[in-house]
Enzyme design. Structure first.
Site, PDB file in Angstrom:
ATOM      1  N   GLY A 215      -7.333  18.761  -8.863  1.00 14.94           N
ATOM      2  CA  GLY A 215      -6.027  18.681  -9.686  1.00 14.94           C
ATOM      3  C   GLY A 215      -6.387  18.149 -11.112  1.00 14.94           C
ATOM      4  O   GLY A 215      -7.433  18.199 -11.510  1.00 14.94           O
TER       5      GLY A 215
ATOM      6  N   PHE B 282       0.738  -1.247   0.188  1.00 22.82           N
ATOM      7  CA  PHE B 282       0.193   0.025  -0.242  1.00 22.82           C
ATOM      8  C   PHE B 282       0.911   1.488  -0.032  1.00 22.82           C
ATOM      9  O   PHE B 282       0.430   2.378   0.286  1.00 22.82           O
ATOM     10  CB  PHE B 282      -0.880  -0.096   1.078  1.00 22.82           C
ATOM     11  N   LEU B 283       2.106   1.338  -0.167  1.00 20.48           N
ATOM     12  CA  LEU B 283       2.935   2.349   0.065  1.00 20.48           C
ATOM     13  C   LEU B 283       2.530   3.326  -1.155  1.00 20.48           C
ATOM     14  O   LEU B 283       2.092   2.961  -2.229  1.00 20.48           O
ATOM     15  CB  LEU B 283       4.370   1.815   0.065  1.00 20.48           C
TER      16      LEU B 283
ATOM     17  N   LYS C 158      -7.081  -4.538  -1.716  1.00 21.36           N
ATOM     18  CA  LYS C 158      -5.919  -3.923  -2.627  1.00 21.36           C
ATOM     19  C   LYS C 158      -6.808  -3.151  -3.752  1.00 21.36           C
ATOM     20  O   LYS C 158      -6.730  -1.882  -4.013  1.00 21.36           O
ATOM     21  CB  LYS C 158      -4.689  -4.431  -3.216  1.00 21.36           C
TER      22      LYS C 158
ATOM     23  N   LYS D  91      -4.857   1.661 -13.747  1.00 25.87           N
ATOM     24  CA  LYS D  91      -4.791   0.482 -14.466  1.00 25.87           C
ATOM     25  C   LYS D  91      -5.485  -0.647 -13.317  1.00 25.87           C
ATOM     26  O   LYS D  91      -6.045  -1.450 -13.653  1.00 25.87           O
ATOM     27  CB  LYS D  91      -3.355   0.018 -14.480  1.00 25.87           C
TER      28      LYS D  91
ATOM     29  N   CYS E 227      -0.433   3.004 -10.740  1.00 22.60           N
ATOM     30  CA  CYS E 227      -1.430   1.948  -9.964  1.00 22.60           C
ATOM     31  C   CYS E 227      -2.851   2.338 -10.459  1.00 22.60           C
ATOM     32  O   CYS E 227      -3.536   1.485 -10.762  1.00 22.60           O
ATOM     33  CB  CYS E 227      -1.033   1.989  -8.648  1.00 22.60           C
TER      34      CYS E 227
ATOM     35  N   LYS F 294       3.433  12.739  -9.518  1.00 19.69           N
ATOM     36  CA  LYS F 294       3.096  13.656  -8.211  1.00 19.69           C
ATOM     37  C   LYS F 294       4.495  14.107  -7.658  1.00 19.69           C
ATOM     38  O   LYS F 294       5.659  13.759  -8.182  1.00 19.69           O
ATOM     39  CB  LYS F 294       2.556  12.643  -7.121  1.00 19.69           C
TER      40      LYS F 294
HETATM   41  N1  LIG Z   1       4.591   1.438  -7.708  1.00 20.97           N
HETATM   42  C1  LIG Z   1       3.570   1.600  -6.978  1.00 20.97           C
HETATM   43  O1  LIG Z   1       3.376   2.688  -6.384  1.00 20.97           O
HETATM   44  C2  LIG Z   1       2.864   0.555  -6.286  1.00 20.97           C
HETATM   45  C3  LIG Z   1       2.302   0.576  -5.142  1.00 20.97           C
HETATM   46  C4  LIG Z   1       1.534  -0.765  -4.661  1.00 20.97           C
HETATM   47  C5  LIG Z   1       1.504  -1.825  -5.354  1.00 20.97           C
HETATM   48  N2  LIG Z   1       2.187  -1.792  -6.624  1.00 20.97           N
HETATM   49  C6  LIG Z   1       2.238  -3.060  -7.528  1.00 20.97           C
HETATM   50  O2  LIG Z   1       3.320  -3.858  -7.318  1.00 20.97           O
HETATM   51  C7  LIG Z   1       3.559  -4.432  -8.565  1.00 20.97           C
HETATM   52  C8  LIG Z   1       4.892  -3.736  -9.085  1.00 20.97           C
HETATM   53  O3  LIG Z   1       4.945  -2.695  -9.523  1.00 20.97           O
HETATM   54  P1  LIG Z   1       6.273  -1.639  -9.757  1.00 20.97           P
HETATM   55  O4  LIG Z   1       5.923  -0.067  -9.862  1.00 20.97           O
HETATM   56  O5  LIG Z   1       7.339  -1.872  -8.772  1.00 20.97           O
HETATM   57  O6  LIG Z   1       6.652  -2.255 -11.020  1.00 20.97           O
HETATM   58  P2  LIG Z   1       7.894  -2.041 -11.890  1.00 20.97           P
HETATM   59  O7  LIG Z   1       7.791  -2.096 -13.175  1.00 20.97           O
HETATM   60  O8  LIG Z   1       8.964  -0.859 -11.155  1.00 20.97           O
HETATM   61  O9  LIG Z   1       8.708  -3.360 -11.536  1.00 20.97           O
HETATM   62  C9  LIG Z   1       8.854  -4.656 -11.925  1.00 20.97           C
HETATM   63  C10 LIG Z   1      10.073  -5.404 -11.741  1.00 20.97           C
HETATM   64  O10 LIG Z   1       9.950  -6.719 -12.293  1.00 20.97           O
HETATM   65  C11 LIG Z   1      10.892  -7.167 -13.090  1.00 20.97           C
HETATM   66  N3  LIG Z   1      10.446  -8.383 -13.677  1.00 20.97           N
HETATM   67  C12 LIG Z   1       9.579  -8.410 -14.726  1.00 20.97           C
HETATM   68  N4  LIG Z   1       9.229  -9.872 -15.198  1.00 20.97           N
HETATM   69  C13 LIG Z   1      10.279 -10.339 -14.103  1.00 20.97           C
HETATM   70  C14 LIG Z   1      10.799 -12.003 -14.059  1.00 20.97           C
HETATM   71  N5  LIG Z   1      10.041 -12.715 -14.772  1.00 20.97           N
HETATM   72  N6  LIG Z   1      11.691 -11.999 -13.148  1.00 20.97           N
HETATM   73  C15 LIG Z   1      12.065 -11.380 -12.274  1.00 20.97           C
HETATM   74  N7  LIG Z   1      11.806  -9.983 -12.428  1.00 20.97           N
HETATM   75  C16 LIG Z   1      10.937  -9.593 -13.294  1.00 20.97           C
HETATM   76  C17 LIG Z   1      11.165  -5.963 -13.952  1.00 20.97           C
HETATM   77  O11 LIG Z   1      12.405  -6.075 -14.496  1.00 20.97           O
HETATM   78  C18 LIG Z   1      11.040  -4.766 -13.028  1.00 20.97           C
HETATM   79  O12 LIG Z   1      12.255  -4.283 -12.307  1.00 20.97           O
HETATM   80  C19 LIG Z   1       2.594  -4.266  -9.507  1.00 20.97           C
HETATM   81  O13 LIG Z   1       1.783  -5.067  -9.501  1.00 20.97           O
HETATM   82  C20 LIG Z   1       1.936  -2.731  -8.969  1.00 20.97           C
HETATM   83  O14 LIG Z   1       0.610  -2.766  -9.156  1.00 20.97           O
HETATM   84  C21 LIG Z   1       2.887  -0.619  -7.064  1.00 20.97           C
END
Ligand SMILES: NC(=O)c1ccc[n+]([C@@H]2O[C@H](COP(=O)([O-])OP(=O)(O)OC[C@H]3O[C@@H](n4cnc5c(N)ncnc54)[C@H](O)[C@@H]3O)[C@@H](O)[C@H]2O)c1
Length: 448
Positions: free
Chosen positions: A255, A154-155, A206, A265, A262, A322
């Site tokens: 805004g 949830f960060l 979530k 999608k 997130c 942001k």
């Molecule tokens: N970014 C946010 O603020 C946030 C907050 C809460 C939840 N989430 C969720 O967390 C998840 C990750 O989001 P993110 O923003 O960190 O995505 P991101 O694209 O920054 O990171 C995904 C990482 O996974 C790696 N990857 C892809 N396929 C792989 C595999 N088969 N093996 C190993 N590594 C692999 C990619 O190289 C990449 O570094 C998503 O489901 C997102 O919805 C994101």
């Protein structure tokens, strides 16, 4: 505990890996992106988040963290395998599960003894069940056991380290008592409530949270539009609302609409799997529709004040979705820039932490090094990100360098009085064209 993070150089994977290592766990971040790993090892982090580098140095000092591109070697040495790969939006709004499916197959193929497999990525309801079936199919031997856990994150970007280290709650979705106990142990040093439920509810929590936050943003944007039309003061309305304990003040800033990796999608995915399950998702659709209108109305307004946008120069201040992050995924600023470029408008951009833009826009825009450089000879300034630097920019100096003095303040962070005094015509979101309603006091409250 020994923990591997698959997707360990991504936004969530990296913060989670570093955070858990700083709490004393032995963490190995595994990712298929070798370049990011090389950069991290050279001390260059792929994301800009306050406190992340310091925490990484601390984890390194204790020898608690390492990085690898070998998923196999990371899985073998860990008790807990946490998957944090991307789950982007598919063509029809469904979640694109490719990264997750590949990660699950790699994990299964590497397993040689019992593991707790945790899905931290945001995934449609039912994914944990599907993952268990897939892993069983790809195991080297049917005698290898594992437990599945859903553990959504949830960060917030912009305060990722603070949020990860001090969560409001930790959600654990599993039907297995041992796995729940393992997860409690993993998060033993975190001072917050732990909610244990079954995987489907955990996955749904979530989506419910993100959709609710998005709904608040769309709601206040709609209220702001009405305020503007009926001559009410949006900031007074927000002040009156947020002091109600049932409502509170979060996610009530009018805004340019929500962006980032997130909210959009996740709502699209919820609409998709909700509809497939036969649910009525009309309200969620309205939240998205409202969001899309925000940028349209900013573009229209720029067109109105500049008569024609063609060949005019617009200075866009802020690229990230942001403040506090360099993430431009689904940023309203990028959507705005695309629309302006399509109408042959000249666009100059300044963001305090970003100096590059998507390649296909590269030849159509100028990336400036300062607010002054971006705004010189511009016809209009559009403030798209609430960076602190923009709250206090010297409007008198900027005025002298501009061709026309218009400010469109898509974050309501500039005092209209100050803008008007410096000679600008000012427009905020939900603010009368004269900006007469806002006196700037609310800005000080926000800065404090
Ligand atoms: N970014 C946010 O603020 C946030 C907050 C809460 C939840 N989430 C969720 O967390 C998840 C990750 O989001 P993110 O923003 O960190 O995505 P991101 O694209 O920054 O990171 C995904 C990482 O996974 C790696 N990857 C892809 N396929 C792989 C595999 N088969 N093996 C190993 N590594 C692999 C990619 O190289 C990449 O570094 C998503 O489901 C997102 O919805 C994101």
């Amino acid at each position: 505990m020994r923990v591997s993070i698959i997707g360990g150089t991504g936004y969530i994977g990296l913060v989670t890996g570093i955070g858990l290592a700083a709490k004393g766990h032995r963490v190995i971040c595994a990712d298929i992106d070798r370049l990011k790993i090389e950069n991290i090892e050279r001390g260059v982090l792929p994301i800009c988040e306050e406190g992340l580098d310091a925490l990484l140095q601390e984890a390194k000092r204790y020898g608690n963290i390492s990085f690898t591109s070998s998923i196999h070697s990371a899985v073998i040495i860990s008790d807990i395998v946490m998957i944090a790969v991307g789950t982007p939006e598919g063509i029809n709004g469904e979640t694109d599960m490719n990264q997750l499916l590949n990660a699950l197959k790699s994990v299964a193929a590497a397993m040689d003894h019992h593991k707790t497999i945790v899905i931290k990525s945001t995934v449609p309801v039912g994914t944990n069940d599907m993952a268990a079936t897939l892993i069983k199919k790809h195991l080297k031997s049917s005698s290898i056991t594992f437990d599945m856990v859903s553990n959504p994150e949830f960060l917030r970007e912009g305060s990722a380290v603070k949020d990860f280290m001090n969560p409001d709650r930790i959600v654990i979705g599993t039907c297995c008592n041992d796995a729940a106990q393992t997860m409690r142990e993993l998060y033993r040093c975190f001072d917050c409530p732990v909610i244990v439920t079954e995987p489907r509810s955990s996955e749904m929590i979530k989506y419910a949270c993100n959709s609710y936050l998005a709904a608040r943003i769309s709601f206040i944007n709609e209220i702001a539009e009405i305020c503007e039309k009926v001559d009410a003061n949006i900031q007074s309305v927000i002040d009156g609302m947020k002091s109600d304990k049932r409502i509170g003040g979060h996610y009530l800033s009018p805004g340019p609409g929500f962006g980032g990796p997130c909210l959009h999608k996740d709502i699209r995915s919820l609409i998709h799997f909700g509809e497939q399950a036969g649910a009525d998702v009309g309200m969620l659709k309205a939240v998205l529709e409202r969001n899309e209108k925000q940028i349209e109305s900013i573009v229209q307004y720029i067109g109105t004040i500049l008569k024609s946008i063609k060949n005019k120069k617009v200075a866009v201040l802020g690229l990230s979705f942001k403040a506090g992050t360099s993430d431009t995924r689904n940023s309203p600023a990028i959507t705005l820039i695309r629309k302006l470029v399509e109408t042959n408008c000249k666009v100059s951009i300044y963001d305090p932490v970003i100096c590059k833009i998507e390649e296909h826009l590269n030849s159509s825009v100028i990336m400036a090094q300062s607010i002054g450089e971006a705004t010189v000879n511009a016809d209009c300034i559009v403030v798209m990100t609430e960076w602190e630097e923009f709250f206090t920019m010297n409007l008198d100096v900027l005025y002298n360098g501009m061709r026309h003095a218009f400010i469109v303040d898509a974050r309501n962070i500039i005092s209209p009085d100050r803008a008007l005094k410096a000679g600008f015509q000012y427009k905020g979101i939900g603010v009368q064209r004269s900006g007469a309603h806002l006196n700037g006091d609310h800005l000080m409250k926000r800065i404090i």
